[in-house]
Write a protein that holds these residues in place. Sequence first.
Motif, PDB file in Angstrom:
ATOM      1  N   ARG A   1       0.864  -1.176   0.000  1.00 15.08           N
ATOM      2  CA  ARG A   1       0.000   0.000   0.000  1.00 15.08           C
ATOM      3  C   ARG A   1       0.903   1.230   0.000  1.00 15.08           C
ATOM      4  NH1 ARG A   1      -3.490  -2.860  -0.985  1.00 15.08           N
ATOM      5  NH2 ARG A   1      -3.544  -1.331  -2.629  1.00 15.08           N
ATOM      6  N   VAL A   2       0.489   2.275  -0.678  1.00 14.11           N
ATOM      7  CA  VAL A   2       1.245   3.524  -0.624  1.00 14.11           C
ATOM      8  C   VAL A   2       1.136   4.086   0.792  1.00 14.11           C
ATOM      9  CG1 VAL A   2       1.440   5.862  -1.531  1.00 14.11           C
ATOM     10  CG2 VAL A   2       0.833   3.975  -3.063  1.00 14.11           C
ATOM     11  N   ALA A   3       2.267   4.353   1.409  1.00 14.99           N
ATOM     12  CA  ALA A   3       2.261   4.844   2.782  1.00 14.99           C
ATOM     13  C   ALA A   3       1.560   6.192   2.872  1.00 14.99           C
ATOM     14  CB  ALA A   3       3.703   4.976   3.293  1.00 14.99           C
ATOM     15  N   ALA A   4       0.675   6.307   3.847  1.00 13.30           N
ATOM     16  CA  ALA A   4      -0.090   7.546   4.016  1.00 13.30           C
ATOM     17  C   ALA A   4       0.804   8.673   4.528  1.00 13.30           C
ATOM     18  CB  ALA A   4      -1.258   7.321   4.969  1.00 13.30           C
ATOM     19  N   ASP A   5       0.542   9.879   4.046  1.00  9.67           N
ATOM     20  CA  ASP A   5       1.269  11.067   4.498  1.00  9.67           C
ATOM     21  C   ASP A   5       0.335  12.253   4.275  1.00  9.67           C
ATOM     22  OD1 ASP A   5       2.904  13.159   5.090  1.00  9.67           O
ATOM     23  OD2 ASP A   5       4.578  12.508   3.851  1.00  9.67           O
ATOM     24  N   ARG A   6      -0.347  12.677   5.318  1.00  9.61           N
ATOM     25  CA  ARG A   6      -1.324  13.740   5.170  1.00  9.61           C
ATOM     26  C   ARG A   6      -1.374  14.563   6.450  1.00  9.61           C
ATOM     27  NH1 ARG A   6      -3.737   8.909   6.212  1.00  9.61           N
ATOM     28  NH2 ARG A   6      -5.217   8.857   7.943  1.00  9.61           N
ATOM     29  N   GLY A   7      -1.605  15.846   6.294  1.00 12.79           N
ATOM     30  CA  GLY A   7      -1.740  16.707   7.447  1.00 12.79           C
ATOM     31  C   GLY A   7      -3.083  16.542   8.117  1.00 12.79           C
ATOM     32  N   ARG A   8      -4.122  16.370   7.304  1.00 11.82           N
ATOM     33  CA  ARG A   8      -5.455  16.133   7.840  1.00 11.82           C
ATOM     34  C   ARG A   8      -6.243  15.345   6.804  1.00 11.82           C
ATOM     35  NH1 ARG A   8      -9.290  19.585   5.665  1.00 11.82           N
ATOM     36  NH2 ARG A   8      -8.461  21.225   4.306  1.00 11.82           N
ATOM     37  N   THR A   9      -7.206  14.596   7.270  1.00 13.52           N
ATOM     38  CA  THR A   9      -8.021  13.801   6.366  1.00 13.52           C
ATOM     39  C   THR A   9      -9.073  14.698   5.726  1.00 13.52           C
ATOM     40  OG1 THR A   9      -7.704  11.853   7.736  1.00 13.52           O
ATOM     41  CG2 THR A   9      -9.524  11.804   6.186  1.00 13.52           C
ATOM     42  N   ALA A  10      -9.145  14.675   4.411  1.00 15.89           N
ATOM     43  CA  ALA A  10     -10.116  15.477   3.678  1.00 15.89           C
ATOM     44  C   ALA A  10     -10.769  14.589   2.620  1.00 15.89           C
ATOM     45  CB  ALA A  10      -9.426  16.675   3.019  1.00 15.89           C
ATOM     46  N   PRO A  11     -11.991  14.905   2.229  1.00 16.57           N
ATOM     47  CA  PRO A  11     -12.656  14.071   1.224  1.00 16.57           C
ATOM     48  C   PRO A  11     -12.134  14.334  -0.179  1.00 16.57           C
ATOM     49  CG  PRO A  11     -14.053  15.918   1.833  1.00 16.57           C
ATOM     50  CD  PRO A  11     -12.847  15.981   2.729  1.00 16.57           C
ATOM     51  N   GLY A  12     -12.415  13.405  -1.074  1.00 20.20           N
ATOM     52  CA  GLY A  12     -12.139  13.626  -2.487  1.00 20.20           C
ATOM     53  C   GLY A  12     -10.716  13.308  -2.900  1.00 20.20           C
ATOM     54  N   ASN A  13     -10.372  13.779  -4.109  1.00 13.96           N
ATOM     55  CA  ASN A  13      -9.071  13.540  -4.729  1.00 13.96           C
ATOM     56  C   ASN A  13      -8.278  14.826  -4.831  1.00 13.96           C
ATOM     57  OD1 ASN A  13      -9.774  10.964  -7.275  1.00 13.96           O
ATOM     58  ND2 ASN A  13      -9.830  10.876  -5.049  1.00 13.96           N
ATOM     59  N   GLY A  14      -6.947  14.684  -4.833  1.00 14.41           N
ATOM     60  CA  GLY A  14      -6.048  15.755  -5.211  1.00 14.41           C
ATOM     61  C   GLY A  14      -5.367  15.380  -6.514  1.00 14.41           C
ATOM     62  N   MET A  15      -4.776  16.350  -7.190  1.00  9.93           N
ATOM     63  CA  MET A  15      -4.188  16.081  -8.503  1.00  9.93           C
ATOM     64  C   MET A  15      -3.040  17.036  -8.775  1.00  9.93           C
ATOM     65  SD  MET A  15      -6.166  15.943 -12.192  1.00  9.93           S
ATOM     66  CE  MET A  15      -6.608  17.699 -12.170  1.00  9.93           C
ATOM     67  N   LEU A  16      -2.035  16.534  -9.475  1.00 10.74           N
ATOM     68  CA  LEU A  16      -0.913  17.349  -9.928  1.00 10.74           C
ATOM     69  C   LEU A  16      -0.653  17.011 -11.388  1.00 10.74           C
ATOM     70  CD1 LEU A  16       2.358  18.062  -7.989  1.00 10.74           C
ATOM     71  CD2 LEU A  16       2.445  17.477 -10.408  1.00 10.74           C
ATOM     72  N   LEU A  17      -0.563  18.036 -12.229  1.00 12.28           N
ATOM     73  CA  LEU A  17      -0.286  17.866 -13.655  1.00 12.28           C
ATOM     74  C   LEU A  17       1.110  18.396 -13.949  1.00 12.28           C
ATOM     75  CD1 LEU A  17      -3.660  19.151 -15.178  1.00 12.28           C
ATOM     76  CD2 LEU A  17      -3.090  16.868 -14.352  1.00 12.28           C
ATOM     77  N   THR A  18       1.875  17.627 -14.730  1.00 15.05           N
ATOM     78  CA  THR A  18       3.228  18.057 -15.066  1.00 15.05           C
ATOM     79  C   THR A  18       3.631  17.455 -16.399  1.00 15.05           C
ATOM     80  OG1 THR A  18       5.498  18.221 -14.213  1.00 15.05           O
ATOM     81  CG2 THR A  18       4.389  16.126 -13.916  1.00 15.05           C
ATOM     82  N   GLU A  19       4.751  17.932 -16.930  1.00 15.30           N
ATOM     83  CA  GLU A  19       5.329  17.409 -18.171  1.00 15.30           C
ATOM     84  C   GLU A  19       6.710  16.842 -17.866  1.00 15.30           C
ATOM     85  OE1 GLU A  19       3.834  19.917 -21.940  1.00 15.30           O
ATOM     86  OE2 GLU A  19       5.145  21.042 -20.607  1.00 15.30           O
ATOM     87  N   LEU A  20       7.018  15.699 -18.469  1.00 12.32           N
ATOM     88  CA  LEU A  20       8.313  15.050 -18.266  1.00 12.32           C
ATOM     89  C   LEU A  20       8.914  14.678 -19.620  1.00 12.32           C
ATOM     90  CD1 LEU A  20       7.273  12.557 -15.424  1.00 12.32           C
ATOM     91  CD2 LEU A  20       8.290  14.830 -15.153  1.00 12.32           C
ATOM     92  N   PRO A  21      10.253  14.616 -19.711  1.00 10.24           N
ATOM     93  CA  PRO A  21      10.860  14.146 -20.953  1.00 10.24           C
ATOM     94  C   PRO A  21      10.520  12.672 -21.195  1.00 10.24           C
ATOM     95  CG  PRO A  21      12.470  15.210 -19.509  1.00 10.24           C
ATOM     96  CD  PRO A  21      11.244  14.996 -18.697  1.00 10.24           C
ATOM     97  N   VAL A  22      10.363  12.303 -22.456  1.00  8.11           N
ATOM     98  CA  VAL A  22      10.181  10.895 -22.793  1.00  8.11           C
ATOM     99  C   VAL A  22      11.524  10.197 -22.600  1.00  8.11           C
ATOM    100  CG1 VAL A  22       9.597   9.240 -24.607  1.00  8.11           C
ATOM    101  CG2 VAL A  22       8.363  11.417 -24.452  1.00  8.11           C
ATOM    102  N   PRO A  23      11.597   9.159 -21.777  1.00 12.69           N
ATOM    103  CA  PRO A  23      12.894   8.506 -21.549  1.00 12.69           C
ATOM    104  C   PRO A  23      13.406   7.830 -22.812  1.00 12.69           C
ATOM    105  CG  PRO A  23      11.126   7.217 -20.560  1.00 12.69           C
ATOM    106  CD  PRO A  23      10.511   8.508 -21.017  1.00 12.69           C
ATOM    107  N   ASP A  24      14.718   7.902 -22.995  1.00  5.95           N
ATOM    108  CA  ASP A  24      15.328   7.276 -24.167  1.00  5.95           C
ATOM    109  C   ASP A  24      15.261   5.757 -24.059  1.00  5.95           C
ATOM    110  OD1 ASP A  24      16.014   9.715 -25.300  1.00  5.95           O
ATOM    111  OD2 ASP A  24      17.934   9.797 -24.236  1.00  5.95           O
TER     112      ASP A  24
END
Length: 456
Positions: free
Chosen positions: A204-227
């Motif tokens: 399981r992904v280890a939990a790390d949160r300041g407080r429990t909140a409902p719903g989802n969070g999201m982060l959008l980013t761009e990365l180089p395509v690996p060779d």
Amino acid sequence: MTAPPPVHAPGPTAHAARPVPFPLVDEVARHCAQEAEPETVHVEVHLPGPVDDARLRAAFGQALARHPRALLRQAPVRWWHRHYMWQPAAAPEGDPVSFPEPGPEALRRARERALAQCPPLDAAPPVRLEVIPQEARGTVLLLTVPHTALDAPSCLRLLATTAELYGGAANSPAPPPVRAPEAAVRGTRRGTAAPRGGWRRPARVAADRGRTAPGNGMLLTELPVPDRPPRAQGARPPHTVNDQLLVAACLAVTRWNRLHGARAAPVVLTMPVDDRPRGTGMPLGNGTRLATVAFGPADLRDTRLPGGSWPPDPVVVARLLHRTAARTGALKAASGPQLGRAGALLTVPVLPVGVRAALTRGARAVAAPWTSTALLSNIGRLPYPFDFGTGSGRATRVWFSAPARMPRGLSLSTLSAGGRIQLALRWSRALLDDAAGAALCTLFEEALAATSWRGA
């Protein structure tokens, strides 16, 4: 250049098609739906120029008419019915296109709505398209759909048709990926698709949160395509970018858990596989099947880096890539029910939907400890140019994200466009807060860079 002819929204058709029962994936998603953590599909397309509001609204309406599978509503249902039913509509009920108040926070608020506010299933179409002007004349089209109705490839197809109708430019799909022939993977089906080592609960992904909140969070980013290694005498590379993404996810989660003192356990990733054509005749809906890629004891030994070194050693990464490529080659060539035999069994219409819903939710709760560690949904190269014609232009960036509901709580959604990987990392707020999500994304970026071929 001559402007494209005007687009007119469709009027009511002579008659609607007959209602159809929910397919397997739709039914299971409907059984497990909950308001606290809605399972939405989010797609956003960034255009360099402005759009004409009326023309876009009309083009989207005509796209819905061309893809009637998207112009549906759930028929009224009672617990004793044998099926949930999709009821085709002759025309949209209400306006699915909206134009939020512009401003510096408009896109952020639209993304929050995409994760928290699911379009209702009982109104056709169950989709919401928000048009958000950006600085320097750009525009973002943000589409939100319940996963019960459509998946991300279906959403992209719907928007590609909208682009073609709006701008008059061709939006033909790119050729599908060429997969290894059956004979090449037949030998890998025994023993490599699932590593040996006993029945153990996935990490399981280890939990790390300041407080429990409902719903989802999201982060959008761009990365180089690996060779990848160069092709030798016309042969295919020994692994795909999808394999590199899987290995990077495994390494990032393993590193994250080690930093948080979690127990070592096999990392198991769920990987959607989509064999549908990308043309205008593409069957819309939930058309992917879910495959499981497990990283077992040998992989765990490789990821236990001496002295906690990071990023991982290239020799270790090469071994992981080799084993992963063998597994995914077998999985992509295999076939079977979309959600496995258990999902198919739970949706047999012997019992009423109310009873099946209770059984499905109970089975999900019992199976929670064995749920996969994370979902990796990789579409590969962006199938369509998303060319909206003169003035609006061709898409510069495209992201999509898949739900991240607990107990899994983490999804990574990727596609490549313009030589870059567009990554959406989405997490349950019961698992991670925004700072933790950003830290995990950094680990994934470092792990993906470590899979890049460095040369002989």
